[in-house]
Design an enzyme around this catalytic site. Sequence first.
Site, short mmCIF file in Angstrom:
data_model
loop_
_atom_site.label_atom_id
_atom_site.label_comp_id
_atom_site.label_asym_id
_atom_site.label_seq_id
_atom_site.Cartn_x
_atom_site.Cartn_y
_atom_site.Cartn_z
N PHE A 231 0.85 -1.19 0.00
CA PHE A 231 0.00 0.00 0.00
C PHE A 231 0.88 1.23 0.00
O PHE A 231 1.69 1.43 0.92
CB PHE A 231 -0.94 0.04 1.22
N ASP A 337 9.14 3.20 1.86
CA ASP A 337 7.93 3.92 2.27
C ASP A 337 7.72 3.69 3.76
O ASP A 337 7.25 2.64 4.19
CB ASP A 337 6.75 3.37 1.45
N LYS A 368 1.97 10.44 8.30
CA LYS A 368 1.27 9.94 9.49
C LYS A 368 1.78 10.54 10.80
O LYS A 368 1.49 11.70 11.09
CB LYS A 368 1.33 8.41 9.52
N THR A 393 2.39 24.65 -5.54
CA THR A 393 2.16 25.91 -4.84
C THR A 393 2.67 25.87 -3.40
O THR A 393 3.52 26.67 -3.01
CB THR A 393 0.66 26.28 -4.83
#
Lengths: 509, 509
Positions: A231, A337, A368, A393
């Site tokens: 994931f 990750d 997280k 931005t």
Amino acid sequence: MATFLRASSRLRPLSRLPAIRPITTTTKPAASVAAAKVPEQTVSEELYFPNEPLKPTVRTAIPGPISKRAIEDLDKVFDTRSLNMMANYQNSFGNYIADPDGNVLLDVYAQIASIPVGYCNPALLAAATSPEMASAIINRPALGNFPQHDWANILRSGPLKIAPKGLDQVFTAMAGSDANEVAYKAAFMWKRRQERGGPDVEFSTDEISSAMNNQSPGSPHMSILSFKSAFHGRLFGSLSTTRSKPIHKLDIPAFDWPQASFPHLKYPLAEHATENAKEEARCLAETEDLIKNFHNPVAAVVVEPIQSEGGDNHASPAFFRGLREITRRHNVLLIVDEVQTGVGATGKFWAHEHWNMDDPPDMVTFSKKAQTAGYYYGNMDLRPNKPYRQFNTWMGDPARTILFKAIIHEIERLNLVENTANVGEHLYSGLERLAQQYPNEIQNLRGQGQGTFLAWDSPRRDDFLKRAKGLGVNIGGSGERAVRLRPMLIFQKHHADILLEATEKLISS
Amino acid sequence: MATFLRASSRLRPLSRLPAIRPITTTTKPAASVAAAKVPEQTVSEELYFPNEPLKPTVRTAIPGPISKRAIEDLDKVFDTRSLNMMANYQNSFGNYIADPDGNVLLDVYAQIASIPVGYCNPALLAAATSPEMASAIINRPALGNFPQHDWANILRSGPLKIAPKGLDQVFTAMAGSDANEVAYKAAFMWKRRQERGGPDVEFSTDEISSAMNNQSPGSPHMSILSFKSAFHGRLFGSLSTTRSKPIHKLDIPAFDWPQASFPHLKYPLAEHATENAKEEARCLAETEDLIKNFHNPVAAVVVEPIQSEGGDNHASPAFFRGLREITRRHNVLLIVDEVQTGVGATGKFWAHEHWNMDDPPDMVTFSKKAQTAGYYYGNMDLRPNKPYRQFNTWMGDPARTILFKAIIHEIERLNLVENTANVGEHLYSGLERLAQQYPNEIQNLRGQGQGTFLAWDSPRRDDFLKRAKGLGVNIGGSGERAVRLRPMLIFQKHHADILLEATEKLISS
């Protein structure tokens, strides 16, 4: 606001927080198998939140009547079908989450593993009410164009202070999904630059015109390799590397990128050492084969230290070292990750520290528990060869980065990574004893030595999670069958004992 | 922090902010052509920020020596090649941005069009230091699972209070890129559901297994149609619809999605009515042709009311009504990307209100001046047929949504949308006069009737922008040649006069 003020009035200001009071907890679940055999469970602990509830309070079925009305009202404007529990955060404190009906639950799910140091944490409250934070909230900059004068200082005393070894640069982002995607973009730019012949070789006119048409060579047919059950997020690029559940992916166009098998280890690990090693070798061989032969060339491999959403799947340090060796040898980047595993939960600040690698990953993504997001890197070649190639931005949020700085300070002040390692051992021991007594109810217990990042498979998982609320504990699941524990870093032994007692009640009835 | 406290001590608390003081401005650029012919420029205005600087202060070359050192230091940890100006936000106030060297510039770029109501705005400061905000900062929820009890109220008094007509639902996100991507995901799910035969038809086993391999039919070969020169973000899905500049897209894999021509209008509009109408008809025909014939079926068309990053390209209300008609007829969704145009800058709260459509867009995305992000929709069919299909950990940020609520309140309290419409007319008139006198320097002036959302093409744009800083004005560009004005909503006539005077100096020398 009255409820918030009541909650916050219990919080001691940061300046009065130096001493942690050693207190013997009164939680003695003597009837518990897990606890009865653990003399050390009646621990004398330094309490991080002295005014935290001593135990859960369950006043109503969950959701109670007030929550039900609130959910019904919310659903008129916001999809509530994934709602787990309506919360009142102003009444939540430390490890305990409150709901509008006055129920107060021990929370070992912690906003899908994202609350680091407790609800209404006084040190974070001090940071949140500082003039520095107020300015960051109301004067949000476009960081790439108009950074604030103290941005370098915020980065150094925040995310870079705990940067993984070997990685001294950071690119800030908003959440895990886009953190992974900007890392993927960096990988593609790096790989294409190599193919092109270096940073000084200009783009060809063919590349420039084809890119505007979403066609190769400007938009190359390259890929990111991920693992089955992985994931990595749910935007279009990250979702193309996510392989957790069909419901995450159905109907959404995806890139034709490769997936390798992730090891399926057998538990207990000590009893299956040989076949597990063979399984990991098989997965590494498959990975290497895909890197060599997949029709869309691989720019990077992305991997979680522990596959979290996919069911809490672990692999050994040797597997990850093998992955590093293969990617290095084939000139492919390794992206780790750490969105869910990072920031202390495994008993190390970064889970990949467990691997003892001399050669660091090329990029590490985080979010997280950092309450912000981004990716670390150490190789300046991963800065694109021209400005504005990696740009947007806001490029993150200084307000959330200032909070991360306060989180890091709190983790260091209270030694919370070490706490998590120690409490994790205590919790694992208790679960191991329960697994021995109820082998059908607690299967494939995993995460030993990984702090409180523990999980097991349950034959009646959804029922287990639902009934846990009735006993005052909020627990999450992952994959199809796993009960996943994701306590905060302030989770202590006496909390672990409450969790063990509830678990035993749930599986013995 | 001393500087911040000094800045904020100038701010009057919200409770003492009811009256706006009417004051005659002292800015009288009598030497200016633009101003000299405008008797109304010596306006008696209600000043929104009575303690704002009366004019810019330029003390050093920009960057000055302090900024240079800060930039050099920042570059060690953060790529500064896109840096425009180092800022000190705690010393910035209202329409004026300060730098560490004591320069204070009138800011008509406003963090790439994202600051709505001024730096160090007192009303936002009150919101930022409220207990509600503190809780939102330190207790960040996983909104889809554990929303806070007052989330419905925050949505209703925030983003839903100013929801576009016909759209009463909101899905919250983090920034413009992911807001567009979740809108695209909603479009794909909606379209595939129709093809499948309705919400109750289950996914086939073939769809389920192919989705996990990123292959069709589970990951369908469908597309989002966008326009040439469009900008919709820089993540993988949004970047596939972005067609602004090669540097935004090179080396990044993209989906094979179609692009239609966006009208190239000729200015002044009144003099080219016939050929402009023909040009718009041509683009609509091309769009319809792609919808009917593109090899990857189109689920939605995404369009900006004014193409902003792509060079400030406008089209007429008739063009957009035509787009609505075509998409409706071919059963394709219309997504209006109001990330840059939304929240008041065009003299309407949403730019698409200028189109006078009876049939609203299917989705409208927002970010920037909202300081948060998401998409609006009105059709409950755009809620996926099952939970967890449109989901992520945070799903936005209540802290930023609370700020949006305060921004909306400030816009309403001070009537800032109307202000922007009025000041826009004043500014446009001045620019029109300058364009008549310096036709080579101000080409294709555009945005009449669109508030302060104005732009023109300059034969020496980059030089113009650079020299503007020396005159105390911070201005941005877009596309290859456009000077784009993006003042805040608190930009008033006396600010416009300062800008006009500087512009004349720049183009006449």
